[in-house]
Design a protein around this motif. Structure first.
Motif, PDB file in Angstrom:
ATOM      1  N   ASP A  24       0.841  -1.192   0.000  1.00  0.00           N
ATOM      2  CA  ASP A  24       0.000   0.000   0.000  1.00  0.00           C
ATOM      3  C   ASP A  24       0.880   1.248   0.000  1.00  0.00           C
ATOM      4  O   ASP A  24       1.806   1.375   0.822  1.00  0.00           O
ATOM      5  N   HIS A  25       0.618   2.151  -0.902  1.00  0.00           N
ATOM      6  CA  HIS A  25       1.345   3.414  -0.922  1.00  0.00           C
ATOM      7  C   HIS A  25       0.520   4.451  -1.674  1.00  0.00           C
ATOM      8  O   HIS A  25      -0.362   4.116  -2.455  1.00  0.00           O
ATOM      9  N   GLU A  26       0.814   5.700  -1.402  1.00  0.00           N
ATOM     10  CA  GLU A  26       0.108   6.785  -2.076  1.00  0.00           C
ATOM     11  C   GLU A  26       0.688   6.994  -3.465  1.00  0.00           C
ATOM     12  O   GLU A  26       1.886   7.220  -3.624  1.00  0.00           O
ATOM     13  N   ILE A  27      -0.155   6.879  -4.474  1.00  0.00           N
ATOM     14  CA  ILE A  27       0.292   7.030  -5.862  1.00  0.00           C
ATOM     15  C   ILE A  27       0.363   8.510  -6.201  1.00  0.00           C
ATOM     16  O   ILE A  27      -0.642   9.228  -6.121  1.00  0.00           O
ATOM     17  N   GLY A  28       1.571   8.973  -6.559  1.00  0.00           N
ATOM     18  CA  GLY A  28       1.761  10.368  -6.898  1.00  0.00           C
ATOM     19  C   GLY A  28       1.369  10.665  -8.332  1.00  0.00           C
ATOM     20  O   GLY A  28       1.069   9.766  -9.120  1.00  0.00           O
ATOM     21  N   VAL A  29       1.394  11.954  -8.675  1.00  0.00           N
ATOM     22  CA  VAL A  29       1.001  12.373 -10.018  1.00  0.00           C
ATOM     23  C   VAL A  29       1.947  11.821 -11.072  1.00  0.00           C
ATOM     24  O   VAL A  29       1.514  11.350 -12.128  1.00  0.00           O
ATOM     25  N   ALA A  30       3.259  11.837 -10.802  1.00  0.00           N
ATOM     26  CA  ALA A  30       4.238  11.355 -11.782  1.00  0.00           C
ATOM     27  C   ALA A  30       4.031   9.873 -12.080  1.00  0.00           C
ATOM     28  O   ALA A  30       4.002   9.451 -13.245  1.00  0.00           O
ATOM     29  N   PRO A  90      -8.225   6.998   2.805  1.00  0.00           N
ATOM     30  CA  PRO A  90      -6.863   7.519   2.625  1.00  0.00           C
ATOM     31  C   PRO A  90      -6.323   7.184   1.245  1.00  0.00           C
ATOM     32  O   PRO A  90      -6.646   6.140   0.673  1.00  0.00           O
ATOM     33  N   ARG A  91      -5.476   8.047   0.704  1.00  0.00           N
ATOM     34  CA  ARG A  91      -4.969   7.859  -0.649  1.00  0.00           C
ATOM     35  C   ARG A  91      -4.179   6.562  -0.813  1.00  0.00           C
ATOM     36  O   ARG A  91      -4.184   5.962  -1.881  1.00  0.00           O
ATOM     37  N   GLU A  92      -3.521   6.103   0.260  1.00  0.00           N
ATOM     38  CA  GLU A  92      -2.718   4.882   0.122  1.00  0.00           C
ATOM     39  C   GLU A  92      -3.575   3.629  -0.037  1.00  0.00           C
ATOM     40  O   GLU A  92      -3.078   2.584  -0.463  1.00  0.00           O
ATOM     41  N   TYR A  93      -4.870   3.714   0.295  1.00  0.00           N
ATOM     42  CA  TYR A  93      -5.760   2.564   0.139  1.00  0.00           C
ATOM     43  C   TYR A  93      -6.694   2.691  -1.066  1.00  0.00           C
ATOM     44  O   TYR A  93      -7.442   1.758  -1.376  1.00  0.00           O
ATOM     45  N   MET A 170     -11.503   3.164   9.761  1.00  0.00           N
ATOM     46  CA  MET A 170     -10.777   2.293   8.850  1.00  0.00           C
ATOM     47  C   MET A 170      -9.997   1.247   9.650  1.00  0.00           C
ATOM     48  O   MET A 170      -9.631   1.475  10.805  1.00  0.00           O
ATOM     49  N   HIS A 171      -9.762   0.096   9.012  1.00  0.00           N
ATOM     50  CA  HIS A 171      -8.924  -0.967   9.596  1.00  0.00           C
ATOM     51  C   HIS A 171      -7.879  -1.378   8.569  1.00  0.00           C
ATOM     52  O   HIS A 171      -7.938  -2.469   7.988  1.00  0.00           O
ATOM     53  N   GLY A 172      -6.938  -0.466   8.321  1.00  0.00           N
ATOM     54  CA  GLY A 172      -5.926  -0.734   7.302  1.00  0.00           C
ATOM     55  C   GLY A 172      -6.580  -0.853   5.939  1.00  0.00           C
ATOM     56  O   GLY A 172      -7.487  -0.096   5.591  1.00  0.00           O
ATOM     57  N   HIS A 173      -6.120  -1.874   5.152  1.00  0.00           N
ATOM     58  CA  HIS A 173      -6.688  -2.050   3.823  1.00  0.00           C
ATOM     59  C   HIS A 173      -7.729  -3.171   3.789  1.00  0.00           C
ATOM     60  O   HIS A 173      -8.074  -3.664   2.717  1.00  0.00           O
ATOM     61  N   LEU A 244      -5.667  13.004 -12.304  1.00  0.00           N
ATOM     62  CA  LEU A 244      -6.650  14.063 -12.530  1.00  0.00           C
ATOM     63  C   LEU A 244      -7.386  14.504 -11.270  1.00  0.00           C
ATOM     64  O   LEU A 244      -8.069  15.524 -11.297  1.00  0.00           O
ATOM     65  N   ALA A 245      -7.268  13.737 -10.183  1.00  0.00           N
ATOM     66  CA  ALA A 245      -8.058  14.035  -8.983  1.00  0.00           C
ATOM     67  C   ALA A 245      -7.837  15.457  -8.483  1.00  0.00           C
ATOM     68  O   ALA A 245      -8.760  16.098  -7.968  1.00  0.00           O
TER      69      ALA A 245
END
Length: 323
Positions: A24-30, A90-93, A170-173, A244-245
């Motif tokens: 799990d990680h937050e996906i950036g624009v790049a 959250p963005r990471e999930y 939330m409970h993680g993913h 695009l978010a």
């Protein structure tokens, strides 16, 4: 041809979840833009396979269908943004929800397209109903005033909360967790907000498919082209969302181009009959589609080039008209 396509889709999903997003990680624009470019390139490159196995006319139909579905899929991004915001995902999930959502889309779109192809094959006049429905939808989008969409009033969410034990946090993913029932003390399975977001997104896709699938059937009735264009357009939707978010407000006026596009697609069958053509020329259809969308995107970017006070204020334009 079916085996090659399905094998490619499975390989892409395994690569996506097992390699690119194993953790799990937050996906950036790049990263999002790179993934979007990869999926769009694959979708366009697949037209070469269509040309090799079929012919130039089928290739033009596939490209038109792919572009139309990709553009109509932008509506889903507006809705997904609202759903994630409402459930505070959250963005990471978010990628996990979208990944499993894609699996549901692949199955549900397959069922809808299979039924549609069977009906059209047996009753060709159904295409005229599809066409009339698209014209009506396009005109409605163009002239009916937008209404603010309130997620808390959504009947599906109220139904799920009445039928399921749902955690507030939330409970993680995890989509489900076990915790003691507040009354009985027994371990009870609870759905998390992540699961509610997943179900809501799946139902939203079904709503959008009601006019996006008929739109492709008015372009071509070949089930292979209809299904492959749909799936390739949807596969890159997750990656496109993260890119695009943050700038959804820049496409606030795209709904006008989508309105004109739906009217154009629906009117093609009537124009072909009036002109005595067997079918509307696929090359013309592809060119006009690009022209409508290009004009709509350029106009939207021009009208929103100055900063706006609130992104959320612009979100209700596209996603509520068709839903």
């Amino acid at each position: 041809m079916w085996l090659l396509f399905l094998s490619l889709v499975i390989a892409l999903l395994v690569f996506d979840l097992g390699v690119l997003n194993k953790k799990d990680h937050e996906i950036g624009v790049a990263e999002s833009l790179r993934l979007s470019a990869m999926y769009i390139t694959l979708g366009l490159s697949f037209s070469g396979f269509i040309w090799w196995q079929m012919d130039g006319e089928a290739t033009a139909q596939y490209l038109t269908a792919f572009v139309v579905e990709k553009t109509l899929a932008l509506d889903n991004i507006f809705v997904i943004a609202l759903i994630f915001g409402f459930f505070a995902i959250p963005r990471e999930y978010q990628h996990r929800v979208l990944f499993w959502g894609i699996l549901g889309v692949i199955v549900l779109r397959g069922i809808m397209i299979g039924l549609g192809a069977t009906i059209v094959d047996q009753y060709h006049w159904v295409l005229y109903i599809f066409a009339a429905f698209l014209i009506f939808t396009g005109i409605k989008m163009l002239f009916v005033a937008s209404k603010e969409h309130k997620m808390e009033e959504n009947g599906l969410i109220r139904f799920l909360k009445r039928r399921l034990h749902v955690t507030e946090e939330m409970h993680g993913h995890d989509f489900f967790v076990k915790k003691p029932h507040p009354v009985t003390g027994r371990l009870t399975r609870y759905a998390t907000p992540l699961f509610l977001a997943l179900i809501t997104i799946e139902i939203a896709d079904l709503v959008f498919a009601v006019d996006s699938v008929p739109a492709v059937f008015t372009i071509t009735t070949d089930p292979y082209i209809v299904y492959t264009s749909n799936i390739f357009a949807i596969l890159g939707l997750r990656a496109l969302y993260f890119a695009l978010a943050a700038i959804l407000h820049r496409f606030a006026y795209l709904k006008y181009a989508l309105s004109v596009l739906l009217v154009f697609i629906g009117s093609k069958i009537f124009v072909a009959d009036a002109m005595g053509w067997e079918k509307f020329p696929p090359e013309w259809s592809l060119g006009i589609t690009f022209a409508i969308l290009g004009t709509g995107i350029a106009y939207s970017l021009w009208r929103t080039k100055h900063p706006v006070p609130s992104v959320n204020a612009k979100l209700s334009g596209v996603q509520t008209d068709r839903a």
